[in-house]
Structure formats: C-alpha cells, structure tokens
Write a protein that holds these residues in place. Structure first.
Motif, PDB file in Angstrom:
ATOM      1  N   MET A  52      37.817  51.063  30.741  1.00  0.00           N
ATOM      2  CA  MET A  52      37.548  50.832  32.155  1.00  0.00           C
ATOM      3  C   MET A  52      38.135  51.968  32.982  1.00  0.00           C
ATOM      4  O   MET A  52      39.094  52.619  32.566  1.00  0.00           O
ATOM      5  N   ASP A  55      42.490  51.643  37.615  1.00  0.00           N
ATOM      6  CA  ASP A  55      42.612  50.897  38.860  1.00  0.00           C
ATOM      7  C   ASP A  55      43.654  51.588  39.728  1.00  0.00           C
ATOM      8  O   ASP A  55      44.839  51.570  39.434  1.00  0.00           O
ATOM      9  N   TYR A 142      38.774  41.847  42.917  1.00  0.00           N
ATOM     10  CA  TYR A 142      38.878  43.064  42.109  1.00  0.00           C
ATOM     11  C   TYR A 142      38.739  44.290  43.007  1.00  0.00           C
ATOM     12  O   TYR A 142      37.983  44.282  43.980  1.00  0.00           O
ATOM     13  N   HIS A 144      37.425  47.063  41.964  1.00  0.00           N
ATOM     14  CA  HIS A 144      36.214  47.751  41.539  1.00  0.00           C
ATOM     15  C   HIS A 144      35.296  46.720  40.896  1.00  0.00           C
ATOM     16  O   HIS A 144      35.747  45.875  40.118  1.00  0.00           O
ATOM     17  N   TYR A 147      35.485  45.756  37.095  1.00  0.00           N
ATOM     18  CA  TYR A 147      36.477  44.797  36.599  1.00  0.00           C
ATOM     19  C   TYR A 147      35.908  43.380  36.643  1.00  0.00           C
ATOM     20  O   TYR A 147      36.269  42.533  35.827  1.00  0.00           O
ATOM     21  N   SER A 148      35.022  43.128  37.595  1.00  0.00           N
ATOM     22  CA  SER A 148      34.352  41.836  37.669  1.00  0.00           C
ATOM     23  C   SER A 148      33.437  41.649  36.456  1.00  0.00           C
ATOM     24  O   SER A 148      33.380  40.564  35.875  1.00  0.00           O
ATOM     25  N   ARG A 150      33.762  43.094  33.474  1.00  0.00           N
ATOM     26  CA  ARG A 150      34.585  42.888  32.280  1.00  0.00           C
ATOM     27  C   ARG A 150      35.176  41.476  32.270  1.00  0.00           C
ATOM     28  O   ARG A 150      35.199  40.807  31.228  1.00  0.00           O
ATOM     29  N   ASP A 151      35.623  40.996  33.425  1.00  0.00           N
ATOM     30  CA  ASP A 151      36.215  39.668  33.492  1.00  0.00           C
ATOM     31  C   ASP A 151      35.175  38.596  33.171  1.00  0.00           C
ATOM     32  O   ASP A 151      35.482  37.584  32.537  1.00  0.00           O
ATOM     33  N   ARG A 255      44.453  39.808  27.131  1.00  0.00           N
ATOM     34  CA  ARG A 255      43.130  39.212  27.301  1.00  0.00           C
ATOM     35  C   ARG A 255      43.177  37.702  27.138  1.00  0.00           C
ATOM     36  O   ARG A 255      42.590  36.962  27.920  1.00  0.00           O
ATOM     37  N   TYR A 260      46.828  41.245  33.712  1.00  0.00           N
ATOM     38  CA  TYR A 260      46.334  42.552  34.104  1.00  0.00           C
ATOM     39  C   TYR A 260      47.445  43.594  34.184  1.00  0.00           C
ATOM     40  O   TYR A 260      47.226  44.713  34.620  1.00  0.00           O
TER      41      TYR A 260
END
Length: 278
Positions: A52, A55, A142, A144, A147-148, A150-151, A255, A260
């Motif tokens: 990713m 951040d 988030y 970016h 990240y949404s 990936r989540d 995970r 985070y």
C-alpha cells in the motif's frame, strides 16, 4: 523652466518614480485537498500482496465526475485485491460504486470510506460519526481510498460469516452477489440485483478475467484446521516477540486484530490464528 516641466510630467505619469513601491502580498493559497486519484504504482511484499502507499497522516478528499472515471481509477486496485484475496474485482468495484455513490456520497467524501464499513469492535483507527440506519453511527475513516479497498478485502476475508463465499469461483459474480446478502452484508433485499445490474451495465466482469489463485490462496484450500487463541499482552511484549512465539508474521497479527500500527498495551487481548495443513 524645461527642468520644472520634466519633473511635473514625471509626477503625473510615473507616480512614485523616485519612491520605493509598496509591495502587497496576497493570502497564501491553501493546498488543494480535492484531486483525482491515479492508478497506484504497486509493488509486491513478501507475502505476495501488493504494498500500500505510505500513509502520510493527511486526509485528502477525492472527487469523480462520472462512473467511468471511478471505474478507471479503482479497477487496477480491485484486480490486485482479487489476486491477493480471491474476491471478484467486479464485486469489489460494484460494491464501491453502490456504497459510495461512485465516490460522491457524503460518507465517502468525509471519510474515503467507499464500502460503508462501520467501526465495529476492535477498530482503533480514525472514525467519523454519520447518520445511517441510526443517528450518529461510527464509520471508519481513511486518509486514502486505497486503504478502504484493502480494509474491505480483509473485512470479508477475516470474518467467519463470509467464509463460504470463498468456496465460490472468483469469476462467479452472481453467486458472490447473492452470497453477500445471505451473509448479512446488507439489509436491502435487492442488494444482489443492484450489484449484478452495475456489473453487467458497465461490464465490470471483464476485470475478473485472467485470475489465478496466489500461492497463499492455494495453500488455504488445503488447510485442515484453523485454531484461534487469545493472547493477553504482558509487560515487555512486542508484536515481534508475540509473532515469534506463535511462528506467525507481525502483519498477520495486525490484520487479525484490525491494527494499523504496532502499539499494544499490557492486558490487551490479541487473537492469534494457528493453522494446520493436510
């Protein structure tokens, strides 16, 4: 006389020609926090997942002018997530379009949350209160949109009620759409039809082509048993020391526990998954 006339002309046409000009400065323009996303330059980490972007701790609001622009922006991300987690790219894109109003919904603009994922127990990241089924519900936020995405993948992959979905072929978007409703992802009875309609209208199933399971996913298919344990953090523990104790990676620990960063506290309960293979 001529000299006096010259001085007078200078005063009329070049006011202040011998006086230093006053300089005025405008307000410094604020950095633009609304911009189009671009497809990410991805790299693959040691677990076969794409890395990713870093951040930087700054929320940036993204805007889209059309559905096509949204699809063009996130199609590569959806395909990379499919390669890593086995969720059809068409399903991910359709859910993103539907849940976020193709990136123009109020929640998406405030939080970069494109899937309407609520905070739920264990969420330690940033959040925003937003009226949904009830007033002032907690939604994940988030910096970016990636990240949404990936989540969203990890949300489906790590919750037992969605486990049966991964028995479907990753190219069978119709079964995935009905399965999501069956698993309780949405309360809308027409949720599957809405996803299928978006997929077929914009031909999102074209992004599912060429999919092959990663080594991690092939390994998941031969798992005999997954045993979950709860570890209580003791003084002196770090995520690294706990990962060594259970022979798992730090990334997996984070995970499984929706973390985070690497911060842990004494007395904190951490879920650890111990896998056995055939």
């Amino acid at each position: 006389m001529k000299k006096l006339l010259l001085i007078a002309l200078c005063g009329v046409f070049f006011v202040g020609c011998k006086v230093k000009k006053k300089v005025t400065y405008g307000h410094r323009k604020k950095p633009n926090t609304t911009q189009r996303t671009t497809n990410p330059k991805s790299t693959v980490d040691g677990d076969g997942r794409y890395a990713m972007p870093e951040d930087k701790g700054r929320f940036v609001r993204y805007s889209f002018n059309s559905v096509e622009e949204y699809i063009d922006t996130f199609s590569e991300i959806a395909q990379l997530e499919m390669k890593t987690y086995g969720i059809p790219a068409s399903i991910t894109l359709a859910q993103g379009l539907l849940e976020s109003g193709f990136g123009r919904g109020e929640l998406a603009l405030k939080t970069n949350n494109h899937f309407g994922i609520k905070c739920h127990k264990g969420w330690s990241g940033d959040y925003e209160l937003h009226d949904d089924d009830a007033k002032g519900e907690c939604f994940r936020k988030y910096n970016h949109p990636m990240y949404s995405y990936r989540d969203h993948s990890e949300f489906l992959k790590n919750r037992s009620r969605y486990a049966f979905l991964f028995n479907y072929r990753a190219t069978d978007y119709k079964k995935w759409a009905t399965g999501l409703r069956k698993a309780g992802y949405a309360t809308d009875k027409r949720y599957p039809q809405k996803l299928i309609s978006l997929i077929e209208k914009y031909q999102l199933h074209r992004f599912d082509k060429g999919y092959t399971k990663s080594a991690n996913q092939r390994r998941d298919n031969v798992e005999e048993k997954v045993k979950k344990e709860v570890y209580i953090v003791k003084k002196g523990d770090t995520l690294y020391s706990i990962s060594k104790k259970y022979a798992v990676s730090v990334d997996d620990l984070k995970r499984w526990n929706y973390m985070y960063d690497n911060t842990i506290a004494v007395g904190q309960k951490l879920t650890v998954q111990i896998k056995k293979f055939n």
